[in-house]
Structures are given as C-alpha cells and as structure tokens.
Design an enzyme around this catalytic site. Structure first.
Site, mmCIF file in Angstrom:
data_model
loop_
_atom_site.group_PDB
_atom_site.id
_atom_site.type_symbol
_atom_site.label_atom_id
_atom_site.label_comp_id
_atom_site.label_asym_id
_atom_site.label_seq_id
_atom_site.Cartn_x
_atom_site.Cartn_y
_atom_site.Cartn_z
ATOM 1 N N ASN A 53 0.855 -0.956 0.184
ATOM 2 C CA ASN A 53 0.144 -0.079 -0.536
ATOM 3 C C ASN A 53 1.230 1.412 -0.023
ATOM 4 O OD1 ASN A 53 -3.105 -0.765 0.493
ATOM 5 N ND2 ASN A 53 -2.361 -2.236 1.413
ATOM 6 N N LYS A 171 4.088 -11.638 7.463
ATOM 7 C CA LYS A 171 2.507 -11.071 7.498
ATOM 8 C C LYS A 171 2.498 -12.482 6.404
ATOM 9 C CE LYS A 171 0.610 -7.829 4.986
ATOM 10 N NZ LYS A 171 0.912 -6.734 3.639
ATOM 11 N N GLY A 195 -2.522 -10.890 6.148
ATOM 12 C CA GLY A 195 -2.569 -9.353 5.815
ATOM 13 C C GLY A 195 -4.029 -8.596 5.580
#
Length: 305
Positions: A53, A171, A195
């Site tokens: 992100n 993750k 995640g």
C-alpha cells in the site's frame, strides 16, 4: 527481544500506510505526517511502512528512508514495521541496515520475484537468513503472491525459517495459507499476522496474533473492533462483524487496490493523495460509486446493530 515482548508488540492491528503523492508524482510528506498523527490517536498497534500500500516498488532509495524518518517523527508509542524488500540480497541488506539505524521496530522482507522461477526454497532460505543476520532487529517475512510474480512461500520454507533466532514472524496475504503457516511454526516463537481484512478473523481463530489491514487506513477503529473479537474468540459478535468488514474491504482494496484505498481515505477523513504513475487514480464516477456503496453498506450495518 523476549518472546513475550515480541507477541505484545505484534498483537493487534497494523495499518499498511500509503505514500500520498501529489498529481506531479512528488511525495506529500506533510500529508503523510498528518495521516500518521491522526492514526496515532486510535487503538492501532502500529504501522507497516514501505509495503504494498506504500507503493514501495515505485519509490527511490532516498524516498524510502525519508518516508521512514517522517513516520518515526510522529508515530508516538506505535510499533513500526519497515519494509526492506529489494530484488537483491545486497540491496535488501543495505536497506534493512539503514532502517535499523533509523529506529524501526521490525524489518519486513518480501521474496525477490523478478527471477521467480529460480527462487527455490533453498535460494529464498539463503536470502532471508543472510538479511536477518545482517541486522540486529527482528525480521518478519512478507508473503503476498499477487504482487510478487505469483511467488508464494511454502509451508516447508516457513517452518525452516521459523527456526532462525532473528526471524520472528510472517505477514501473510496469500488468501488461505495462513493456517498452514501457523501449523508449520507451531510450538515456536513465531507470530503470524493476517494480511487482509477478508480473512483476519478466521486467521485469529486458528492462532494469528493480529493483522496488517489496508482497510485500517480508512476505518482503523472498525478493524480494531474486529481483531479484538477475534483474539477473544468471540464468534457471536465477531462473525457478523467479519462478514460486514469483508464486504467493506471488497469495495475498497478488493475492487480497486491501492487506488481504492487512497480514494476511500480522501472520502473519509484522511489524505490518500494520488498513486504514482503508471498506477492511475480512480475517476470521478468511480469515486462517486465507491462513496455511495460504502455509505449504503455502513448504514445497513448500523441499522442491524
């Protein structure tokens, strides 16, 4: 770091913070700072900077360091995971060492994927362990096949890596393998973070300790509510919230990815900014539809409570 300290630091919700760009492609560091300051007032456990992100592949080396420096200025008592993923062991080690020097709490590593067909378990084992041994900060593996040329870490590799004294967690965004990874590291001081908001609740039920959730950039308190219910194994209250959050997540990051997360942030009190080209932002009609659908879903859920 003691195992109990590691568990405490990783238990809860992490926002994989975005890098807000201006329309000319430059980073708006003040917007980044304002986002983190606002998020720091919530129940989030911390942040994951320089992840998917955060568009880490689109940042220069110097920009990556400045993003970390900016977050560290205003993060308060939150935990910071810094992404050090590069395509070579050499550069990943250098970036991990620089992140260590700046003061992140954990270093995250995604597998190199440009030469995905050559990335055997043995090659990846050497990559992860060499970087882990180059820093005095705990390392978290990052498994996200959708943005890594479909390269997915195997449970056998995870089990092997979980034996390393400086590799303390994972993750996982592989949409279903989290239970295999938890099983592979069972009995070891190795902690799994889901995640995605789509499956964080079931992951918590089988042993994950938290989640790195893109939706937390927009609705941090809602994500914290869900994870707290999952940690308590509260099915009666958690399952309805899980279904709602999964639908909400599908509207935002599920449909539009990073561009959707940024647009939703702009609509609901944060500053997502533009993605960096060639990634395109949502068009006006897409933004209008996104806002309408999110507000309708929020209203429907509110009436059901």
């Amino acid at each position: 770091m003691k195992p109990e300290d590691t568990r405490q630091k990783l238990t809860g919700v992490f926002a994989p913070i975005v890098t807000p760009f201006r329309d000319d492609g430059t980073i708006d560091f003040e917007a980044l700072k304002r986002n983190v300051e606002k998020l720091s007032k919530t129940r989030l456990r911390g942040y994951f900077a320089l992840g998917t992100n955060g568009e880490f592949r689109s940042l220069t080396y110097d920009e990556k360091l400045r993003v970390i420096e900016t977050v560290l200025e205003v993060k308060g008592d939150k935990v910071l995971i810094g992404g050090a993923s590069c395509e070579s062991t050499f550069e990943s080690k250098k970036l991990a060492q620089d992140l260590h020097r700046l003061g992140v709490d954990f270093v995250s590593l995604m597998p190199p994927s440009f030469f995905a067909r050559r990335m055997t378990d043995d090659a990846l084992y050497e990559y992860f362990t060499e970087v882990a041994e180059a820093v005095d900060k705990p390392v978290l593996l990052y498994n996200n096949p959708a943005v890594a040329n479909n390269l997915c870490l195997s449970p056998a590799l995870i089990a092997r890596l979980s034996e390393h004294p400086n590799i303390l967690g994972l993750k996982d965004t592989s949409k279903g393998n989290y239970d295999a990874y938890i099983a592979a590291s069972e009995g070891k001081e190795f902690f799994v973070l889901a995640g995605s908001a789509d499956f964080v609740f079931p992951a918590l039920l089988v042993g994950a300790v938290g989640g790195v959730l893109s939706l937390a950039n927009v609705f941090p308190d809602l994500c914290c509510d869900l994870v707290e219910l999952g940690l308590r194994k509260d099915l009666e209250r958690g399952l309805p919230l899980h279904r709602f959050v999964a639908r909400l997540n599908s509207l935002v990051s599920g449909r539009y990815g990073v561009s959707g997360v940024k647009a939703a942030m702009d609509l609901f009190g944060f500053e997502g900014g533009f993605p960096r080209k060639p990634l395109k932002p949502l068009g006006e009609k897409e933004k209008e539809a996104l806002e309408r659908e999110i507000r309708e879903l929020l209203a429907t859920f509110s009436r059901s409570q």
